[in-house]
Design an enzyme around this catalytic site. Structure first.
Site, PDB file in Angstrom:
ATOM      1  N   SER A 248      55.993  54.958   7.965  1.00 23.58           N
ATOM      2  CA  SER A 248      55.539  56.281   8.374  1.00 23.58           C
ATOM      3  C   SER A 248      55.780  56.503   9.855  1.00 23.58           C
ATOM      4  O   SER A 248      55.974  55.562  10.635  1.00 23.58           O
ATOM      5  CB  SER A 248      54.046  56.440   8.081  1.00 23.58           C
ATOM      6  OG  SER A 248      53.276  55.715   9.033  1.00 23.58           O
ATOM      7  N   ASP A 249      55.728  57.768  10.266  1.00 20.58           N
ATOM      8  CA  ASP A 249      55.689  58.108  11.677  1.00 20.58           C
ATOM      9  C   ASP A 249      54.315  57.725  12.218  1.00 20.58           C
ATOM     10  O   ASP A 249      53.393  57.401  11.471  1.00 20.58           O
ATOM     11  CB  ASP A 249      55.971  59.598  11.877  1.00 20.58           C
ATOM     12  CG  ASP A 249      56.502  59.912  13.266  1.00 20.58           C
ATOM     13  OD1 ASP A 249      56.345  59.087  14.178  1.00 20.58           O
ATOM     14  OD2 ASP A 249      57.067  61.010  13.440  1.00 20.58           O
ATOM     15  N   TRP A 250      54.173  57.823  13.519  1.00 20.88           N
ATOM     16  CA  TRP A 250      52.994  57.299  14.200  1.00 20.88           C
ATOM     17  C   TRP A 250      51.792  58.241  14.054  1.00 20.88           C
ATOM     18  O   TRP A 250      51.788  59.337  14.610  1.00 20.88           O
ATOM     19  CB  TRP A 250      53.327  57.144  15.684  1.00 20.88           C
ATOM     20  CG  TRP A 250      53.457  55.715  16.124  1.00 20.88           C
ATOM     21  CD1 TRP A 250      52.736  55.102  17.091  1.00 20.88           C
ATOM     22  CD2 TRP A 250      54.357  54.734  15.637  1.00 20.88           C
ATOM     23  NE1 TRP A 250      53.138  53.793  17.223  1.00 20.88           N
ATOM     24  CE2 TRP A 250      54.124  53.532  16.334  1.00 20.88           C
ATOM     25  CE3 TRP A 250      55.338  54.720  14.642  1.00 20.88           C
ATOM     26  CZ2 TRP A 250      54.825  52.363  16.103  1.00 20.88           C
ATOM     27  CZ3 TRP A 250      56.043  53.559  14.401  1.00 20.88           C
ATOM     28  CH2 TRP A 250      55.781  52.406  15.129  1.00 20.88           C
TER      29      TRP A 250
END
Length: 698
Positions: A248-250
């Site tokens: 996932s993105d942050w």
């Protein structure tokens, strides 16, 4: 990573490289497997580092001390390794304007070397989201508006990084081309639009061997990307056969534990949704144990494959970071990316006639390498426009004033032989949308919905206007009133409207955010030490209404099939500057265009001649028009390009090849790709609006 490398992360070693995935999985407990499926320690690290993004490598998944499994240690990009002291290259959009895949490969190699030298083994530098509208704040982080161009350049970057056994990730999957609303917007797209416009560049990069995928924050057709089974399993795994891992993105990259069943392997940067909740979900029968094993298998398989590869260099010491060779590459990129939009002959400046220059504009004296978000690089120095010009001409030969004092600007112009006005944007006006800082929850309790710290003065985000600020336009007019030759240099991440002032300029140069050596390149370009050779990786309109609809606060938006030059062609709109446009200090001629089928490819040859009196480089562009009877298709689509360097009077045959499979269209009724038979048109030239043509039957 090989044990012989200096500064190699401590987790590297022959024992892990020799490990067997099944043996490791059999020795791990459920809790240990789940622990590998998220990052750890990010919030604490960010707080300890005064919220400076990239101050250290971030643990971004994997890792088990008991079994000697190394963690993934992440660094971002894409202007360079986001650590203090790294080489800062021109922004990605600038490098997109080079249309130079070999250069991008070499930039990627440097990022791989510097990542290794700084203790990282996982890079987020490959950003290939399509530029749908130039107001997108993070346009500077991608390569342009064309899917083929995005795929070629992104694959080159990722291949370069992975040359030095750094795992590269391609981002943000998918349809992420809005900034302010990225956490909430639901992007709607039909099957043809999705597969023909917004996904093919991702497949291009993965087919080239990029080993990981980062999901986007937004929704696609009603589901968040980090938990979208259609994207992560149906397309990525089943159709494309991708066997790497997905993360996932942050923060806020996934919202439900079922994301792992949908195809997500790692939640970054902390187990806010997975972790203990995932252990409980497995115990309760909500998530099958094989899903956890599948994720860990993908992670370990990728890591072990990289660990078994020999390093190209015997060591990766710290003195390779921003070394002379890397700085020289940053300069080469800055020189190649600049796009000469207009020129009535005033450029290049002749040193015997232009001895004193009025350099106007606040930005000319700023260290302005791009936004202040996750792609920010803190290089050892930045050569500004002012510094670069003064180094070239001497302190007294460059007079500086800015838009805050038009009288001073007029005085400087009156005393000069020529005027250069530097205009455009900074991190305040465009870039990653930062609500005061990039805390990303580090100042909050470890709750499930961390939010960035709020500030009354957020920076970045999507642009509200495609025009220059009023005070900069006034500065251009003030410069032109002097009667001296006026060159306008634009600093921006994508298209800027020029209609209200272009008639006051003798030349217009788009320099982008040009990196740590941008000022040096600027001086070299002005005085003809190098000829401009960049080409626009996007379309510049005469009227902002000609672009697709854009609402930076949208909760839902439809992405249609048409954007960029395909939209302009279809609607017979005349752009101010076409996709692929870019002037030179020379002239190029095209002739003898030939094409023939060679198995599963079309081979094309064209003779390109430097018809001017200076050495220069040209970007040869090949577009193909499909029959378009079975389904409406664009008038033309970029399908190959190459950069060629020619001496005055030199002619060279440039050969390009196009895979016939790249000409297929997506049949939404059958959910398959098919090739339309008939007559195809082939266009070749130095811009999408200046082309010679031939045909071929398929």
């Amino acid at each position: 990573m090989a044990e012989s490398s200096d500064n190699t992360p401590s987790h590297a070693g022959a024992s892990f490289a020799a490990s067997d995935v099944d043996t490791l999985l059999g020795a791990l407990t459920l809790a240990e497997k789940v622990d590998m499926m998220s990052g750890h320690g990010f919030f604490d690290a960010l707080a300890e580092d005064d919220r400076v993004w990239g101050a250290r490598p971030y643990r971004a998944g994997s890792g088990n001390d008991r079994l000697g499994i190394p963690p993934l240690l992440f660094t971002d990009g894409p202007r360079g390794v986001t650590r203090t002291g790294s080489t800062c290259f021109p922004c990605t959009m600038a490098r997109g304007a080079t249309f130079d895949a070999d250069l991008e490969l070499r930039v990627g190699e440097v990022m791989g070397i510097e990542a290794r030298a700084q203790g990282c083994n996982f890079s987020g530098a490959v950003c290939i989201n399509l530029l749908r509208h130039p107001a997108w704040g993070r346009a500077q982080e991608t390569y342009g508006e064309d899917p083929w161009h995005l795929g070629v350049m992104g694959a080159a970057m990722g291949t370069g990084i992975q040359t030095h056994n750094i795992i590269a990730t391609v981002k943000h999957f998918a349809l992420n081309s809005m900034e302010n609303a990225r956490f909430k917007v639901d992007v709607r797209a039909d099957e043809r639009t999705l597969h023909e416009v917004y996904l093919p560049h991702f497949k291009h990069c993965l087919d080239a061997g990029i080993a990981s995928v980062m999901t986007a924050y937004n929704k696609v057709n009603g589901e968040y990307c980090g938990q979208d089974r259609v994207l992560l399993t149906d397309i990525l795994r089943d159709e494309w056969k991708f066997d790497g891992f997905v993360h996932s993105d942050w923060v806020r990259g996934v919202y439900k534990v079922y994301g792992v069943s949908a195809g997500l392997d790692i939640e970054n940067p902390e187990p806010l949704i997975l972790g203990e909740k995932l252990v409980t979900a497995v115990a309760d029968g909500l998530v099958e144990p094989y899903v956890v094993d599948r994720a860990c298998r993908r992670i370990l398989r990728t890591q072990i494959r990289f660990a078994r590869m020999q390093d190209p260099l015997p060591a990766y010491p710290a003195d390779r970071i921003a070394c002379a060779d890397h700085r020289a590459l940053a300069l080469e990129a800055a020189e190649k990316c600049a796009v000469l939009l207009e020129n009535d002959g005033v450029l290049p400046f002749a040193p015997d006639r232009v001895k004193r220059i009025a350099l106007l504009g606040r930005i000319a004296a700023m260290e302005n390498t791009g936004d202040n978000g996750s792609s920010r690089v803190r290089p050892p120095y930045v050569v500004t426009h002012l510094e670069g010009l003064r180094r070239a001409l001497g302190e007294d030969a460059v007079l500086h004033a800015d838009e805050s004092d038009l009288d001073a600007a007029r005085q400087a112009a009156d005393q000069a032989d020529a005027v250069v006005v530097v205009v455009g944007y900074t991190a305040k006006e465009e870039g990653e949308y930062i609500m005061g800082d990039i805390a990303l929850g580090a100042d909050q309790n470890r709750g499930p919905s961390p939010r960035p710290s709020l500030s009354p003065t957020p920076i970045g985000g999507d642009r509200l206007s495609l025009d220059l600020p009023d005070d900069q336009i006034a500065l251009i007019h003030a410069a032109a009133d002097s009667g001296k030759p006026v060159v306008v240099v634009i600093v921006a991440g994508s298209a800027v409207m020029v209609e209200s002032w272009r008639d006051r300029a003798n030349a217009i140069l788009l320099g982008f955010y040009a990196g740590m050596e941008g000022g040096t390149a600027f001086a070299n370009l002005l005085f003809g030490k190098v000829s401009p050779s960049g080409k626009l990786p996007f379309t510049v309109a005469r009227d902002a209404a000609d672009y697709p609809y854009f609402d930076r606060d949208a909760t839902q938006i439809d992405y249609g099939y048409w954007h960029g030059y395909t939209k302009f062609d279809r609607e017979e709109l005349t752009p101010r500057y076409a996709f692929g446009h870019g002037l030179s200090y020379s002239r190029f001629g095209y002739r003898a265009l030939k094409a023939h089928r060679n198995g599963n490819a079309i081979d094309v040859a064209v003779t390109v001649t430097n018809e001017g009196d200076v050495a220069a480089q040209e970007v040869v562009q090949l577009y193909i028009g499909c029959p378009g009877r079975e389904a409406e298709r664009p008038v033309k689509l970029l399908r190959a390009f190459d950069r060629v360097a020619l001496q005055p009077g030199e002619a060279r045959i440039v050969r390009l090849s196009v895979g016939i499979d790249t000409l297929r269209w997506r049949n939404p009724d059958r959910h398959t790709w098919q090739l339309e038979h008939g007559d195809y048109r082939l266009f070749v030239g130095g811009s999408s609006d200046q082309l010679i043509e031939t045909g071929i039957a398929l």
